[in-house]
Scaffold this active site. Structure first.
Site, PDB file in Angstrom:
ATOM      1  N   ASN A  49     -38.766  -8.451  80.255  1.00  0.00           N
ATOM      2  CA  ASN A  49     -38.264  -7.081  80.197  1.00  0.00           C
ATOM      3  C   ASN A  49     -36.935  -6.934  79.467  1.00  0.00           C
ATOM      4  OD1 ASN A  49     -38.388  -4.161  81.185  1.00  0.00           O
ATOM      5  ND2 ASN A  49     -36.398  -4.824  81.953  1.00  0.00           N
ATOM      6  N   HIS A  97     -45.221  -5.519  87.300  1.00  0.00           N
ATOM      7  CA  HIS A  97     -45.169  -4.231  87.997  1.00  0.00           C
ATOM      8  C   HIS A  97     -46.397  -3.998  88.872  1.00  0.00           C
ATOM      9  CE1 HIS A  97     -41.704  -2.080  86.052  1.00  0.00           C
ATOM     10  NE2 HIS A  97     -41.858  -3.066  85.161  1.00  0.00           N
ATOM     11  N   ILE A 156     -36.889  -1.801  86.999  1.00  0.00           N
ATOM     12  CA  ILE A 156     -36.868  -0.917  85.835  1.00  0.00           C
ATOM     13  C   ILE A 156     -38.070  -1.239  84.959  1.00  0.00           C
ATOM     14  CG2 ILE A 156     -35.480  -2.455  84.429  1.00  0.00           C
ATOM     15  CD1 ILE A 156     -35.343   1.403  84.454  1.00  0.00           C
TER      16      ILE A 156
END
Length: 689
Positions: free
Chosen positions: A539, A349, A689
């Protein structure tokens, strides 16, 4: 309005939802000093003490009590947090996100309400109590009222909240890790297997010298040489000596010692956490599986205590067996926290956002690199902004569900000091960890030290498929190195990434000089890998594995009991209850499950690797043909993964005792159904996400 926000006063002007301005800022919005002193957090980025990638500037006013900090949005305004309008979730993505989030929140609130009437309100009394999280609920029968309600509720909310397939309302889905065998996760083989095929397969490394050795100052953090000795492990090495096992590349380590030791005194002073630095050594058996042989738990010296080091070895019965299960739990707590903070948040991220900002500031939408990268940046800035608002902020969900608490993001900053883009590609990472060696006779020029390493086996196929696609694509635009050097937009883009977006590392010598086609290929391949496959690997397995918290606890609340103490007697009398009262309590567990259920769910508008959201992204037939070849290759990889998962006799680590097949790097390129949800497979193009 200028895309770069570079005119008088723009830097300090609060951005509006309709703005399309890309500019950089520090992570100075995590704390809330205006609330109270306990909500202050250091500014990450812009200093040697706390280096960090940059994030997009929102232009919000400064905090009243700390001019270095940006003021916070009220919680109810979280969805209004600024990102450039082109980066905002689309309507379907937002509908999915809200549906998954609201469902998880309601499930969480239902569990909290039930716990108020529990005999021991904050604790689980048994593993059965935890299993009930997945079996309780209310079945809805089909009737005319329900059918009429569906006509007035958005489709995604109907799907999430009003199931019609016999499922119960507000029931957590059963995590895969306990679907086949409720207690297989406790086996030593499964504990070790998840280092290779779980949700954080990026940490295990080959042990290259024995005993393990720390690089920390011994005066501050205790002995550098581990207290694990040959006598601790040689009876579990199948007749080998330590020297022989090292020589044959049979010893490996999960090392969470040096990264955590400098923070332990502060972390253990928090009311929620009591934990250790840890080392876990595992042995590669002849059948390709791993056997844990020793765990070391350590604490630094303090004014009233010498340094603490204690070694635990495998046992199944009595007090020794109970202590061994606890020792594995402390290792997993460390691994869970470092997974969320480092492998997931920092290394996918956070590091990606500067590339997105620079791409939009310096490359025109018609530039070939912009066209190549844009699908790999979809929704990342929006999800990162929401994370800063409610997840990684001071007092946010992450601080309340992982062991470092308020020091969580500081630890990720310390790790970022050693981050290098040229080591983020899979081959470089594997070689750095000693998990692969150069071998020209192998298909990809690499030989895995552990042949049955599911993340690496599948990942290398994906990596080299991306390599081929990027190389073929760039060959259409850059015929030689001079074309790279003379591309002024490209040079400005790379210069800004190095000197601004990742500006705290601008002076490091490992940066690509961006003077050759090969350097451009390597940089772009790595960026795509990080945004797609790497993020998918760390993830989307969270709910299948960590949705059952005893398998992946994120908090430890008390230390190992001393023999002869009242706590030790409790451990011997009821080891399972002691285990449950050491790891996450009811509130921490249900909050954690609610979070990872959201994070692990694919959106119904997901665009997977090898797919594009529209067929109109290019009209160049050469590009379309090359992209179609990339998609075809990914579909071949899907078949390869399926075949490996079906051959449990050869590939034992792909399923293991829990029978959870490794599908986290299954591309899902062939799936055009747009079903979404908790599939446990699929590589989206981007960190979405």
């Amino acid at each position: 309005m200028n895309l770069r926000g570079e005119y008088d006063g723009m830097a300090e002007t609060e951005r509006k939802q309709w703005d399309r301005v890309y500019d950089y800022d520090l992570y100075n919005d995590l704390g809330n000093p205006d609330k109270n002193a306990d909500h202050r957090r250091p500014v990450l980025g812009g200093s040697q003490e706390f280096p960090y990638p940059r994030r997009v500037r929102t232009g919000r006013r400064r905090a009243k009590t700390d001019p270095a900090a940006e003021s916070r949005l009220r919680l109810y305004k979280s969805l209004e947090i600024y990102v450039p309008r082109d980066e905002r979730f689309g309507h379907l993505k937002m509908s999915d996100f809200l549906a998954h989030s609201l469902k998880a929140i309601l499930q969480f609130l239902v569990r909290v309400f039930k716990s108020l009437f529990h005999s021991t309100m904050k604790e689980f009394d048994s593993f059965k109590d935890i299993k009930n999280l997945y079996s309780d609920g209310k079945k809805l029968s089909n009737n005319s009222v329900l059918e009429a309600a569906k006509n007035f509720i958005p489709f995604e909310l109907v799907k999430e909240f009003l199931p019609t397939d016999g499922e119960k309302l507000f029931k957590y889905p059963l995590p895969q890790v306990i679907a086949h065998d409720e207690f297989a996760w406790r086996k030593d083989e499964e504990f070790a297997r998840q280092m290779l095929a779980g949700i954080d397969p990026l940490v295990i490394q080959r042990l290259q010298s024995f005993p393990p050795r720390s690089k920390l100052d011994p005066l501050m953090y205790g002995p550098q040489i581990s207290s694990i000795t040959a006598s601790h492990i040689e009876n579990n090495l199948d007749g080998l000596t330590v020297e022989q096992a090292l020589r044959d590349n049979r010893l490996f380590i999960l090392d969470h010692h040096d990264a955590l030791m400098p923070y332990l005194d502060r972390i253990n002073a928090l009311p929620t956490t009591k934990t250790y630095a840890s080392r876990a050594i595992v042995f590669l058996k002849k059948d390709g599986t791993l056997r844990p042989v020793a765990i070391e738990l350590s604490l630094p010296p303090s004014e009233d205590r010498e340094s603490f080091e204690k070694v635990f070895t495998p046992a199944e019965e009595g007090a020794e067996g109970a202590l061994w299960q606890l020792a594995k739990a402390y290792v997993t707590v460390n691994d869970s926290g470092c997974h969320q903070l480092i492998s997931h948040w920092l290394k996918t991220h956070a590091v990606t956002e500067p590339f997105i900002i620079a791409t939009n500031r310096q490359l025109s939408v018609m530039h070939p690199v912009h066209k190549l990268l844009s699908p790999h940046f979809r929704d990342t800035m929006n999800i990162n902004a929401l994370a800063r608002q409610i997840l990684i902020n001071g007092g946010g969900i992450l601080e309340n569900t992982v062991f470092p608490g308020k020091y969580a993001l500081e630890i990720s900053s310390a790790v970022y000091k050693h981050w290098r883009l040229d080591e983020q590609g899979l081959p470089a990472d594997l070689m750095k960890r000693g998990m692969a060696v150069v071998d020209s006779s192998m298909p990809y020029g690499l030989k895995l030290v552990i042949e049955d390493y599911p993340y690496a086996v599948d990942g290398l196929e994906i990596w080299f498929a991306i390599v081929s696609w990027v190389k073929e694509y760039l060959s259409l635009y850059y015929q030689n190195d001079d074309a790279v050097k003379s591309d002024t937009e490209l040079q400005a883009w790379w210069n800004e990434i190095r000197n601004v977006g990742h500006g705290d590392k601008r002076n490091e010598t490992w940066w690509y000089r961006m003077e050759t086609v090969k350097e451009l290929e390597e940089a772009l391949t790595t960026i795509i890998w990080v945004a797609s496959a790497l993020h998918a690997a760390v993830n989307f397995g969270q709910y299948p594995y960590a949705g059952y918290m005893p398998n992946r606890p994120t908090i430890s609340r008390r230390f190992i009991p001393e023999e002869g103490s009242r706590e030790f007697a409790e451990l011997v009398e009821n080891p399972d209850l002691f285990y449950l009262k050491t790891i996450n309590n009811q509130l921490q567990t249900t909050l954690g499950i609610a979070l990872i259920q959201i994070l692990s769910s694919h959106s119904t508008d997901e665009v997977y690797l090898g797919q594009r959201a529209t067929n109109e992204w290019t009209d160049d037939e050469r590009v379309i043909e090359a992209f179609n070849r990339f998609g075809t290759k990914l579909k071949e990889i899907e078949k390869n993964i399926t075949e490996r998962n079906q051959n449990a006799g050869k590939w034992k680590n792909r399923c293991g005792p829990t029978k959870v097949a490794y599908t986290l790097l299954y591309p899902n390129t062939s799936d055009l159904s747009h079903k979404g949800g908790l599939t446990g497979k699929g590589i989206p193009n981007s960190v979405s996400i």
